[in-house]
Design a protein around this motif. Structure first.
Motif, PDB file in Angstrom:
ATOM      1  N   CYS A 269       0.782  -1.241   0.075  1.00  0.00           N
ATOM      2  CA  CYS A 269       0.078   0.047  -0.100  1.00  0.00           C
ATOM      3  C   CYS A 269       0.925   1.151   0.073  1.00  0.00           C
ATOM      4  O   CYS A 269       1.812   1.145   0.451  1.00  0.00           O
ATOM      5  CB  CYS A 269      -0.860   0.233   1.328  1.00  0.00           C
ATOM      6  SG  CYS A 269      -2.148  -1.304   1.310  1.00  0.00           S
ATOM      7  N   ASP A 270       0.345   2.461  -0.547  1.00  0.00           N
ATOM      8  CA  ASP A 270       0.806   3.645  -0.435  1.00  0.00           C
ATOM      9  C   ASP A 270       0.419   4.357   0.958  1.00  0.00           C
ATOM     10  O   ASP A 270      -1.029   4.177   1.057  1.00  0.00           O
ATOM     11  CB  ASP A 270       0.740   4.468  -1.765  1.00  0.00           C
ATOM     12  CG  ASP A 270       1.365   3.936  -2.881  1.00  0.00           C
ATOM     13  OD1 ASP A 270       2.339   3.613  -2.847  1.00  0.00           O
ATOM     14  OD2 ASP A 270       0.909   4.100  -4.107  1.00  0.00           O
TER      15      ASP A 270
ATOM     16  N   GLU B  20      -6.735   2.759  -1.376  1.00  0.00           N
ATOM     17  CA  GLU B  20      -5.919   1.402  -0.969  1.00  0.00           C
ATOM     18  C   GLU B  20      -6.734   0.429   0.016  1.00  0.00           C
ATOM     19  O   GLU B  20      -7.343   0.916   0.981  1.00  0.00           O
ATOM     20  CB  GLU B  20      -4.721   1.830  -0.094  1.00  0.00           C
ATOM     21  CG  GLU B  20      -3.611   2.665  -0.891  1.00  0.00           C
ATOM     22  CD  GLU B  20      -2.844   1.768  -2.064  1.00  0.00           C
ATOM     23  OE1 GLU B  20      -2.962   0.605  -1.845  1.00  0.00           O
ATOM     24  OE2 GLU B  20      -1.871   2.338  -2.572  1.00  0.00           O
ATOM     25  N   ARG B  21      -6.567  -0.813  -0.276  1.00  0.00           N
ATOM     26  CA  ARG B  21      -7.229  -2.034   0.276  1.00  0.00           C
ATOM     27  C   ARG B  21      -6.367  -3.126   0.607  1.00  0.00           C
ATOM     28  O   ARG B  21      -5.313  -3.172   0.273  1.00  0.00           O
ATOM     29  CB  ARG B  21      -8.266  -2.645  -0.735  1.00  0.00           C
ATOM     30  CG  ARG B  21      -9.271  -1.640  -1.292  1.00  0.00           C
ATOM     31  CD  ARG B  21     -10.348  -1.407  -0.190  1.00  0.00           C
ATOM     32  NE  ARG B  21     -11.421  -0.766  -0.910  1.00  0.00           N
ATOM     33  CZ  ARG B  21     -11.599   0.532  -0.589  1.00  0.00           C
ATOM     34  NH1 ARG B  21     -10.940   1.367   0.216  1.00  0.00           N
ATOM     35  NH2 ARG B  21     -12.604   1.349  -1.125  1.00  0.00           N
ATOM     36  N   GLY B  22      -6.550  -3.633   1.828  1.00  0.00           N
ATOM     37  CA  GLY B  22      -6.023  -4.798   2.463  1.00  0.00           C
ATOM     38  C   GLY B  22      -4.551  -4.236   3.239  1.00  0.00           C
ATOM     39  O   GLY B  22      -3.473  -4.962   3.105  1.00  0.00           O
TER      40      GLY B  22
ATOM     41  N   GLN C 255       6.267  19.503  21.649  1.00  0.00           N
ATOM     42  CA  GLN C 255       5.243  18.287  21.321  1.00  0.00           C
ATOM     43  C   GLN C 255       5.371  17.918  19.861  1.00  0.00           C
ATOM     44  O   GLN C 255       5.157  18.578  18.769  1.00  0.00           O
ATOM     45  CB  GLN C 255       4.014  18.321  21.937  1.00  0.00           C
ATOM     46  CG  GLN C 255       3.283  16.948  21.767  1.00  0.00           C
ATOM     47  CD  GLN C 255       3.668  15.835  22.608  1.00  0.00           C
ATOM     48  OE1 GLN C 255       3.790  16.116  23.929  1.00  0.00           O
ATOM     49  NE2 GLN C 255       3.785  14.604  21.931  1.00  0.00           N
ATOM     50  N   PHE C 256       5.810  16.620  19.519  1.00  0.00           N
ATOM     51  CA  PHE C 256       5.960  15.883  18.177  1.00  0.00           C
ATOM     52  C   PHE C 256       4.647  14.988  18.250  1.00  0.00           C
ATOM     53  O   PHE C 256       4.439  14.262  18.996  1.00  0.00           O
ATOM     54  CB  PHE C 256       7.059  15.450  17.888  1.00  0.00           C
ATOM     55  CG  PHE C 256       7.167  14.422  16.503  1.00  0.00           C
ATOM     56  CD1 PHE C 256       6.925  15.105  15.275  1.00  0.00           C
ATOM     57  CD2 PHE C 256       7.119  13.214  16.718  1.00  0.00           C
ATOM     58  CE1 PHE C 256       6.910  14.440  14.147  1.00  0.00           C
ATOM     59  CE2 PHE C 256       7.003  12.540  15.508  1.00  0.00           C
ATOM     60  CZ  PHE C 256       7.080  12.911  14.224  1.00  0.00           C
ATOM     61  N   ASP C 257       3.895  15.062  17.032  1.00  0.00           N
ATOM     62  CA  ASP C 257       2.817  13.980  16.847  1.00  0.00           C
ATOM     63  C   ASP C 257       3.000  13.484  15.546  1.00  0.00           C
ATOM     64  O   ASP C 257       3.084  14.363  14.526  1.00  0.00           O
ATOM     65  CB  ASP C 257       1.389  14.654  17.152  1.00  0.00           C
ATOM     66  CG  ASP C 257       1.260  14.902  18.538  1.00  0.00           C
ATOM     67  OD1 ASP C 257       1.173  14.128  19.260  1.00  0.00           O
ATOM     68  OD2 ASP C 257       0.851  16.406  18.884  1.00  0.00           O
ATOM     69  N   TYR C 258       2.504  12.221  15.249  1.00  0.00           N
ATOM     70  CA  TYR C 258       2.629  11.692  13.899  1.00  0.00           C
ATOM     71  C   TYR C 258       1.576  10.555  14.029  1.00  0.00           C
ATOM     72  O   TYR C 258       1.265  10.035  14.779  1.00  0.00           O
ATOM     73  CB  TYR C 258       3.995  10.730  14.053  1.00  0.00           C
ATOM     74  CG  TYR C 258       4.286   9.824  12.739  1.00  0.00           C
ATOM     75  CD1 TYR C 258       5.051  10.234  11.724  1.00  0.00           C
ATOM     76  CD2 TYR C 258       3.249   8.706  12.541  1.00  0.00           C
ATOM     77  CE1 TYR C 258       5.096   9.438  10.636  1.00  0.00           C
ATOM     78  CE2 TYR C 258       3.584   7.739  11.295  1.00  0.00           C
ATOM     79  CZ  TYR C 258       4.442   8.223  10.430  1.00  0.00           C
ATOM     80  OH  TYR C 258       4.590   7.481   9.195  1.00  0.00           O
ATOM     81  N   VAL C 259       0.723  10.853  12.754  1.00  0.00           N
ATOM     82  CA  VAL C 259      -0.371   9.852  12.291  1.00  0.00           C
ATOM     83  C   VAL C 259      -0.085   9.512  10.835  1.00  0.00           C
ATOM     84  O   VAL C 259       0.358  10.023  10.162  1.00  0.00           O
ATOM     85  CB  VAL C 259      -1.471  10.496  12.567  1.00  0.00           C
ATOM     86  CG1 VAL C 259      -1.921  10.947  14.037  1.00  0.00           C
ATOM     87  CG2 VAL C 259      -1.721  11.868  11.826  1.00  0.00           C
ATOM     88  N   GLU C 260      -0.704   8.322  10.611  1.00  0.00           N
ATOM     89  CA  GLU C 260      -0.597   8.114   9.049  1.00  0.00           C
ATOM     90  C   GLU C 260      -1.660   7.205   8.682  1.00  0.00           C
ATOM     91  O   GLU C 260      -2.496   6.705   9.654  1.00  0.00           O
ATOM     92  CB  GLU C 260       0.613   6.941   8.835  1.00  0.00           C
ATOM     93  CG  GLU C 260       0.382   5.788   9.871  1.00  0.00           C
ATOM     94  CD  GLU C 260       1.832   4.838   9.659  1.00  0.00           C
ATOM     95  OE1 GLU C 260       2.819   5.337   8.991  1.00  0.00           O
ATOM     96  OE2 GLU C 260       1.730   3.656  10.094  1.00  0.00           O
ATOM     97  N   SER C 261      -1.951   7.174   7.447  1.00  0.00           N
ATOM     98  CA  SER C 261      -3.042   6.412   7.023  1.00  0.00           C
ATOM     99  C   SER C 261      -2.835   6.054   5.595  1.00  0.00           C
ATOM    100  O   SER C 261      -2.019   6.508   4.834  1.00  0.00           O
ATOM    101  CB  SER C 261      -4.462   7.115   6.850  1.00  0.00           C
ATOM    102  OG  SER C 261      -4.330   8.256   6.185  1.00  0.00           O
TER     103      SER C 261
END
Length: 186
Positions: free
Chosen positions: A137-138, A169-171, A158-164
């Motif tokens: 996945c990308d 994209e599937r699976g 403060q450092f915050d990191y989120v991703e998706s």
């Protein structure tokens, strides 16, 4: 008449020519500015025939630029097996640059560059990335660095990191998050 401008000084004859009638013709980077003729015999302050060129780009930067070192402390991942696509890793050092009295700000940790603002007290910077992971996945990440620079001693950000996964994209694997404390070093 007193003229002040940014850039190099030019003596009479350098950057200016004298016409047959005794008026000056200013030359900007080799280009004559016909509208920028000054008649030395006139002292009328309301003249409309004087056009000054815009200041050079060197005058458009921040008035006062401040910089500080940053050191990443205490990174916490949402799971021990998480990969986060950032150079904000425990022990890494970075550099913060900002307009001292408020304006634009940047921070750099390796290849990760955060951009944002400083309002004279609060700092708010963001970065992001897109990468391909082993799950096929990308992914895209959003990273934020924020805090107050009211005092230089014992200041942390403060450092915050989120991703998706990229939309569509599937699976894909489960997303990770991260948090860290970043120490400001005067």
């Amino acid at each position: 008449m007193l003229l002040a401008a940014c850039g190099a000084r030019t003596a009479l004859g350098e950057g200016a020519d004298v016409d047959d009638d005794g008026s000056f013709v200013f030359v900007d980077a080799g280009v004559t500015r016909d509208a920028a003729r000054l008649d030395a015999s006139r002292s009328d302050a309301s003249r409309s025939d004087v056009v000054l060129p815009p200041p050079p780009a060197t005058c458009s930067g921040p008035l006062f630029s401040c910089g500080m070192r940053l050191r990443v402390e205490e990174v916490t991942l949402s799971a021990g097996s998480c990969f986060v696509d950032t150079d904000v890793d425990e022990g890494n050092e970075g550099r913060l640059e900002f307009e001292c009295f408020g304006g634009l700000a940047t921070a750099r940790f390796g290849k990760t560059v955060f951009s944002g603002t400083f309002d004279g007290r609060d700092l708010d910077l963001c970065a992001g990335s897109t990468y391909r992971w082993a799950d096929g996945c990308d992914w895209t990440s959003a990273q934020r660095l924020r805090g107050q620079l009211a005092t230089v001693t014992n200041t942390t950000l403060q450092f915050d990191y989120v991703e998706s996964p990229v939309p569509g994209e599937r699976g894909c694997a489960s997303p990770c998050t991260a948090r860290a404390t970043v120490r400001v070093i005067p």
